[in-house]
Design a protein around this motif. Sequence first.
Motif, PDB file in Angstrom:
ATOM      1  N   THR A   3       0.856  -1.184   0.000  1.00  0.00           N
ATOM      2  CA  THR A   3       0.000   0.000   0.000  1.00  0.00           C
ATOM      3  C   THR A   3       0.891   1.231   0.000  1.00  0.00           C
ATOM      4  O   THR A   3       1.748   1.389   0.871  1.00  0.00           O
ATOM      5  N   ALA A  26       0.255   0.919  -9.502  1.00  0.00           N
ATOM      6  CA  ALA A  26      -1.103   0.394  -9.679  1.00  0.00           C
ATOM      7  C   ALA A  26      -1.118  -0.727 -10.708  1.00  0.00           C
ATOM      8  O   ALA A  26      -1.769  -1.767 -10.512  1.00  0.00           O
ATOM      9  N   ARG A  31      -1.724  -1.269  -4.043  1.00  0.00           N
ATOM     10  CA  ARG A  31      -2.793  -0.339  -3.681  1.00  0.00           C
ATOM     11  C   ARG A  31      -2.205   1.067  -3.629  1.00  0.00           C
ATOM     12  O   ARG A  31      -1.225   1.318  -2.910  1.00  0.00           O
ATOM     13  N   CYS A  72      -5.600   4.693  -9.231  1.00  0.00           N
ATOM     14  CA  CYS A  72      -5.642   4.821  -7.770  1.00  0.00           C
ATOM     15  C   CYS A  72      -6.870   4.118  -7.192  1.00  0.00           C
ATOM     16  O   CYS A  72      -7.922   4.047  -7.828  1.00  0.00           O
ATOM     17  N   HIS A  73      -6.735   3.660  -5.971  1.00  0.00           N
ATOM     18  CA  HIS A  73      -7.811   2.946  -5.294  1.00  0.00           C
ATOM     19  C   HIS A  73      -8.610   3.828  -4.342  1.00  0.00           C
ATOM     20  O   HIS A  73      -9.749   3.494  -3.999  1.00  0.00           O
ATOM     21  N   ARG A  74      -8.024   4.942  -3.920  1.00  0.00           N
ATOM     22  CA  ARG A  74      -8.711   5.812  -2.961  1.00  0.00           C
ATOM     23  C   ARG A  74      -8.168   7.230  -3.106  1.00  0.00           C
ATOM     24  O   ARG A  74      -6.970   7.415  -3.336  1.00  0.00           O
TER      25      ARG A  74
END
Length: 241
Positions: A3, A26, A31, A72-74
């Motif tokens: 992460t 990514a 993450r 991106c995840h968040r």
Amino acid sequence: MRTCLFFHAHPDDEALLTAGLMARLAAEGHRVVLVVATAGEAGLSAPAAPGSRPLGLVRMDELRESARRLGCHRVVCLGYRDSGLDGRAEGGFASAPVAPAAERLARLLKDEQADLLTVYDENGGYGHPDHVQVHRVGVAAAELAGTPVVLEATADRDRLLYWTRPLRRVLPLDDWRRAYTPGAQITHRVDVRRYARVKRAAMAAHDSQASGGLRALAVLRRLPMPLFRLAFGVEYYVRRS
């Protein structure tokens, strides 16, 4: 899977300095979390149409689109006020107490169990006070959270000064002699040439900041791809820990 949390001051900063590494991580299955301190509401704005939305909301939508293109995840905004183009706006992020801001970021790092945090170098890159504050807050947060790897996103000052020599007669570039990081101090040169098109797409997402012919994003995203890849195919970092 690791992460990786990328901490920036304003929307569009991620596209310029770290988008290649974000896209690469990514694509490799890690993450990627993008955090901005402000919504960039005091930045440059395109000519407003009647009834147009506040710039901060527009720029956050642009940030989310940039993040989507990068994989991106968040995306998180800490909600501090933008300190303005000169970094002097009253009550802006640059003047916020470091300790509480670091605690907020540290909670995110812990919640995400982040293996990596990126901040800016101690000069804040080109010296914007919000960018200097990202360095201070990010370094303190990593210590609080016990984040194992902290990378300072930067540029190679020596290379930058070499390539901008022809422009010094027409642009005020003397301050760049103190900006970013000398080449000898850079610990990581990351090859992101495979992700140049994605990086340019991330820049293009920030349309409100690229609507004028002389704006940096407007110029950069129009570069022919071979030249763009030459200019942005390597990203530079200094490892703190």
